[in-house]
Design a protein around this motif. Structure first.
Motif, PDB file in Angstrom:
ATOM      1  N   PRO A 149      41.536  42.980  40.091  1.00 35.21           N
ATOM      2  CA  PRO A 149      42.317  43.668  38.864  1.00 35.21           C
ATOM      3  C   PRO A 149      42.020  43.534  37.735  1.00 35.21           C
ATOM      4  O   PRO A 149      42.105  44.840  36.961  1.00 35.21           O
ATOM      5  CB  PRO A 149      43.575  43.146  38.986  1.00 35.21           C
ATOM      6  CG  PRO A 149      43.511  42.401  40.002  1.00 35.21           C
ATOM      7  CD  PRO A 149      42.548  41.484  40.579  1.00 35.21           C
ATOM      8  N   TRP A 150      41.320  42.176  36.975  1.00 37.60           N
ATOM      9  CA  TRP A 150      40.906  42.779  35.189  1.00 37.60           C
ATOM     10  C   TRP A 150      39.779  43.443  35.337  1.00 37.60           C
ATOM     11  O   TRP A 150      39.442  44.041  33.859  1.00 37.60           O
ATOM     12  CB  TRP A 150      40.688  40.814  35.121  1.00 37.60           C
ATOM     13  CG  TRP A 150      39.319  40.639  36.740  1.00 37.60           C
ATOM     14  CD1 TRP A 150      39.549  39.711  37.197  1.00 37.60           C
ATOM     15  CD2 TRP A 150      37.979  41.798  36.010  1.00 37.60           C
ATOM     16  NE1 TRP A 150      38.321  39.818  38.186  1.00 37.60           N
ATOM     17  CE2 TRP A 150      36.880  40.898  37.675  1.00 37.60           C
ATOM     18  CE3 TRP A 150      36.869  41.773  35.002  1.00 37.60           C
ATOM     19  CZ2 TRP A 150      35.792  40.575  37.860  1.00 37.60           C
ATOM     20  CZ3 TRP A 150      35.934  41.838  35.180  1.00 37.60           C
ATOM     21  CH2 TRP A 150      35.011  40.902  36.513  1.00 37.60           C
ATOM     22  N   LEU A 151      39.367  44.138  36.297  1.00 39.39           N
ATOM     23  CA  LEU A 151      38.333  45.487  35.548  1.00 39.39           C
ATOM     24  C   LEU A 151      39.238  46.353  34.871  1.00 39.39           C
ATOM     25  O   LEU A 151      38.378  47.366  34.370  1.00 39.39           O
ATOM     26  CB  LEU A 151      37.443  46.023  37.507  1.00 39.39           C
ATOM     27  CG  LEU A 151      36.132  44.699  37.795  1.00 39.39           C
ATOM     28  CD1 LEU A 151      35.750  45.537  39.387  1.00 39.39           C
ATOM     29  CD2 LEU A 151      35.191  44.411  36.906  1.00 39.39           C
ATOM     30  N   LEU A 152      39.954  46.960  35.369  1.00 35.07           N
ATOM     31  CA  LEU A 152      40.514  48.036  34.381  1.00 35.07           C
ATOM     32  C   LEU A 152      40.930  47.532  33.542  1.00 35.07           C
ATOM     33  O   LEU A 152      40.978  48.850  32.408  1.00 35.07           O
ATOM     34  CB  LEU A 152      42.517  47.614  35.264  1.00 35.07           C
ATOM     35  CG  LEU A 152      43.059  48.557  34.272  1.00 35.07           C
ATOM     36  CD1 LEU A 152      42.212  50.021  35.601  1.00 35.07           C
ATOM     37  CD2 LEU A 152      45.257  48.712  34.689  1.00 35.07           C
ATOM     38  N   TRP A 153      40.260  46.744  32.233  1.00 38.22           N
ATOM     39  CA  TRP A 153      40.554  46.453  31.418  1.00 38.22           C
ATOM     40  C   TRP A 153      39.509  46.564  30.581  1.00 38.22           C
ATOM     41  O   TRP A 153      39.093  46.900  29.045  1.00 38.22           O
ATOM     42  CB  TRP A 153      40.771  44.976  30.922  1.00 38.22           C
ATOM     43  CG  TRP A 153      41.836  44.117  31.284  1.00 38.22           C
ATOM     44  CD1 TRP A 153      42.706  43.192  32.171  1.00 38.22           C
ATOM     45  CD2 TRP A 153      42.898  44.966  30.262  1.00 38.22           C
ATOM     46  NE1 TRP A 153      43.500  42.907  32.044  1.00 38.22           N
ATOM     47  CE2 TRP A 153      44.205  43.947  30.610  1.00 38.22           C
ATOM     48  CE3 TRP A 153      43.571  45.448  28.781  1.00 38.22           C
ATOM     49  CZ2 TRP A 153      45.227  43.843  30.351  1.00 38.22           C
ATOM     50  CZ3 TRP A 153      44.635  45.178  28.414  1.00 38.22           C
ATOM     51  CH2 TRP A 153      45.609  44.688  29.234  1.00 38.22           C
ATOM     52  N   LEU A 187      35.816  52.540  40.242  1.00 38.78           N
ATOM     53  CA  LEU A 187      35.829  50.676  40.289  1.00 38.78           C
ATOM     54  C   LEU A 187      36.621  50.413  38.875  1.00 38.78           C
ATOM     55  O   LEU A 187      36.963  49.566  39.278  1.00 38.78           O
ATOM     56  CB  LEU A 187      33.870  50.279  39.846  1.00 38.78           C
ATOM     57  CG  LEU A 187      34.041  49.004  39.548  1.00 38.78           C
ATOM     58  CD1 LEU A 187      34.164  47.771  41.187  1.00 38.78           C
ATOM     59  CD2 LEU A 187      32.379  48.977  39.576  1.00 38.78           C
ATOM     60  N   PHE A 188      36.792  51.015  37.707  1.00 39.45           N
ATOM     61  CA  PHE A 188      37.225  50.255  37.207  1.00 39.45           C
ATOM     62  C   PHE A 188      38.557  50.963  37.208  1.00 39.45           C
ATOM     63  O   PHE A 188      39.780  50.653  35.909  1.00 39.45           O
ATOM     64  CB  PHE A 188      36.950  51.131  35.281  1.00 39.45           C
ATOM     65  CG  PHE A 188      35.448  49.883  35.890  1.00 39.45           C
ATOM     66  CD1 PHE A 188      35.514  48.499  34.810  1.00 39.45           C
ATOM     67  CD2 PHE A 188      34.674  50.488  35.911  1.00 39.45           C
ATOM     68  CE1 PHE A 188      34.090  47.714  35.273  1.00 39.45           C
ATOM     69  CE2 PHE A 188      32.978  49.714  35.557  1.00 39.45           C
ATOM     70  CZ  PHE A 188      32.774  48.110  35.741  1.00 39.45           C
ATOM     71  N   GLY A 189      39.517  51.687  37.867  1.00 38.38           N
ATOM     72  CA  GLY A 189      40.738  52.101  37.926  1.00 38.38           C
ATOM     73  C   GLY A 189      41.371  53.168  37.631  1.00 38.38           C
ATOM     74  O   GLY A 189      42.268  53.985  37.219  1.00 38.38           O
ATOM     75  N   GLY A 190      39.846  53.963  37.201  1.00 33.26           N
ATOM     76  CA  GLY A 190      39.570  55.633  36.647  1.00 33.26           C
ATOM     77  C   GLY A 190      40.556  56.731  37.777  1.00 33.26           C
ATOM     78  O   GLY A 190      40.347  56.297  39.092  1.00 33.26           O
TER      79      GLY A 190
END
Length: 168
Positions: free
Chosen positions: A53-57, A112-115
C-alpha cells in the motif's frame, strides 16, 4: 413471382464476405492478444499494489512520469478516444501505432500506484491504433480503413469485457 438470382451477385457477396473474414481473423488475434496481455498485467499490478500500500505515496511521481511520456512521445495521440472517433467520422492521417503502447504503459503505471483509470478507454485506443496500423500496412485496404478502425475498436472493447464474440 420469385426474384431473379444472379450468380454474379452471389459470387461477389461470397468473395466480399471471405475477404472480411480473412481480414478480421488476424486483426482480432492482434487486438485480442494485446488486450489479454493488458488485462493480465492490470490484474498483476493491482495485486502488487494491494500487497504494498505504500506505493500510493508515489502516485504523483508516476503521474508526472506518464505525463512526461506523453509530452515526449505522444503529442500526436494525446486526444485519445476523440482522435479515434474523429478518424472514424472523417478519415485522414490514421491513428498512430504509438498510441497502443503509450496508453498500455500509462494505464498500467497509473494502476500500479493507485490511480483511477478505466480499462475500457485503453482497450478502445489499443484496438483503434492496431487496426489503423493494420489498414495502413496493407495498401489495398485504403478504402476500408474506416471499417477496419471500427472493427479494431469493437474487438478491443469486446476483449476487455471478456466477450470476444460481441467484439467481433
Amino acid at each position: 413471382m420469385s426474384p431473379k438470382v444472379s450468380v454474379r451477385e452471389h459470387l461477389l457477396l461470397t468473395t466480399n464476405s471471405a475477404m472480411w473474414v480473412l481480414l478480421a481473423i488476424p486483426l482480432g488475434i492482434l487486438v485480442g492478444t494485446s488486450c489479454a496481455a493488458f488485462l493480465w498485467l492490470l490484474d498483476f499490478v493491482t495485486n502488487v499494489r494491494f500487497q504494498h500500500p505504500w506505493l500510493l505515496w508515489f502516485l504523483p511521481v508516476a503521474g508526472a512520469a506518464v505525463g512526461w511520456m506523453y509530452l515526449r512521445f505522444g503529442k500526436s495521440v494525446e486526444c485519445g478516444n476523440n482522435l479515434i472517433i474523429d478518424e472514424i467520422h472523417s478519415p485522414g492521417g490514421g491513428v498512430p501505432l504509438r498510441m497502443a503502447p503509450l496508453v498500455f504503459i500509462g494505464t498500467i503505471v497509473t494502476h500500479l500506484f493507485g490511480g483511477s483509470v478505466g480499462r475500457e478507454g485503453t482497450a478502445v485506443q489499443m484496438g483503434g491504433s492496431i487496426a489503423s496500423t493494420f489498414a495502413r500496412r496493407l495498401p489495398f485496404l485504403k478504402q476500408h480503413h474506416r471499417t477496419l478502425l471500427m472493427a479494431g475498436v469493437a474487438a478491443g472493447f469486446g476483449a476487455v469485457f471478456g466477450t470476444p464474440l460481441t467484439g467481433a
